[in-house]
Design an enzyme around this catalytic site. Sequence first.
Site, mmCIF file in Angstrom:
data_model
loop_
_atom_site.group_PDB
_atom_site.id
_atom_site.type_symbol
_atom_site.label_atom_id
_atom_site.label_comp_id
_atom_site.label_asym_id
_atom_site.label_seq_id
_atom_site.Cartn_x
_atom_site.Cartn_y
_atom_site.Cartn_z
ATOM 1 C CG MET A 189 0.856 -21.986 3.172
ATOM 2 S SD MET A 189 -0.051 -21.350 4.484
ATOM 3 C CE MET A 189 -1.086 -22.773 5.030
ATOM 4 C CD GLU B 238 -2.364 -13.933 -7.225
ATOM 5 O OE1 GLU B 238 -1.203 -13.450 -6.740
ATOM 6 O OE2 GLU B 238 -3.024 -14.256 -6.241
ATOM 7 C CG ASN C 37 0.261 -1.546 -8.204
ATOM 8 O OD1 ASN C 37 0.723 -1.481 -9.601
ATOM 9 N ND2 ASN C 37 0.724 -2.342 -7.465
ATOM 10 N N GLY D 192 0.820 5.804 -0.596
ATOM 11 C CA GLY D 192 0.574 6.883 0.269
ATOM 12 C C GLY D 192 0.058 8.056 -0.223
ATOM 13 C CG ASP E 154 -5.042 -8.133 -1.821
ATOM 14 O OD1 ASP E 154 -5.061 -7.977 -3.004
ATOM 15 O OD2 ASP E 154 -4.316 -9.055 -1.188
ATOM 16 C CB SER F 65 -3.766 -5.529 8.138
ATOM 17 O OG SER F 65 -3.913 -5.738 6.525
#
Length: 302
Positions: free
Chosen positions: A14, A138, A182, A222, A252, A291
């Site tokens: 959360m 995680e 990344n 980008g 993700d 998204s």
Amino acid sequence: MGSAKVVVAGSINMDIVVRAARHPQPGETLLGQSVQFFAGGKGANQAIAAYRLGTPVILIARVGDDGFGGSLRAFVSQEGLDTQRVLATAGASGTALITVADSGENTIVVVPGANDALSPVDVEVDIEPGDVLVSQCEIPAQTIEHFFVRGKRLGARTLLNAAPARPLAPTLAAAADVLVVNESELAILTGAAVDAEDAGTVIAAARSLQPAIENVVVTLGGRGAVACLGPVSETVPGRRVEVVVDTTGAGDGFVGALAARLAAGEPFAQALVFANAAASICVERPGAAASMPTMAEVLAVL
Ligand code: ATP
């Protein structure tokens, strides 16, 4: 023939986002402007990304028995995902406390809570040859390693998203078929100077992680992504988007989409192009899980 499935063993958190004019000094109490609650966590986000693309998905995760546990489970089930493997554990759910100042700068404290209790036994689900197993950093490393070693024995492919970056035990690296990182995670894992504008530095750093891991994929915001797939390197340029609304969850979205296309049997280079397109849609919309695009939306921009 239907797609093999994606199995994600990962975090569910959360996020509590507080907005304030500025960050408080140590010992200071400030009046904030707003508070919002967003369900997320890399495990849940990546599972939702793959599921929205029409892939069969199993999410293995743990939530606490606090007030957030029920909301987190409801968030996953509202997406249509099966929550049978979203287990409850005593104590707090994974929580991220995020303070955003008017300057846009944020501070984040993440408490793993129930994610730390995800055990090797929890991840022992039915695996079929061709399934794609996905994890991030995680949850406990020994749980990821057991998940991957057992999965490979049963004929699955394994994908590790080393986020947040932490040193990888050689036994864990050996159990990963695909690594996705990344640019900054690549720098942390390799200790190399990585400059996203200089593809040579990215490829050299990625190559240094081979042959421990056969396929190393580096996302470059980008600029798209670069991958070292065995001896071959692939460059996928970023898709030009009209307006970057919110990049949260783009990484993700990329991982979830890549896993989905690999499970569907797509060749790696094509799956990368697809994942890059899917992730570019994430940045055009607010939120993380919210998204993630559908198959029709990705096909429309490919
Ligand atoms: P985040 O932490 O914001 O979720 P990340 O740092 O894990 O992201 P990035 O490399 O920033 O990962 O982005 C992942 C992928 O998202 C990129 O490889 C690319 O496909 C897509 N992407 C990110 N930013 C943009 C952008 N500005 N324009 C187009 N695509 C983008």
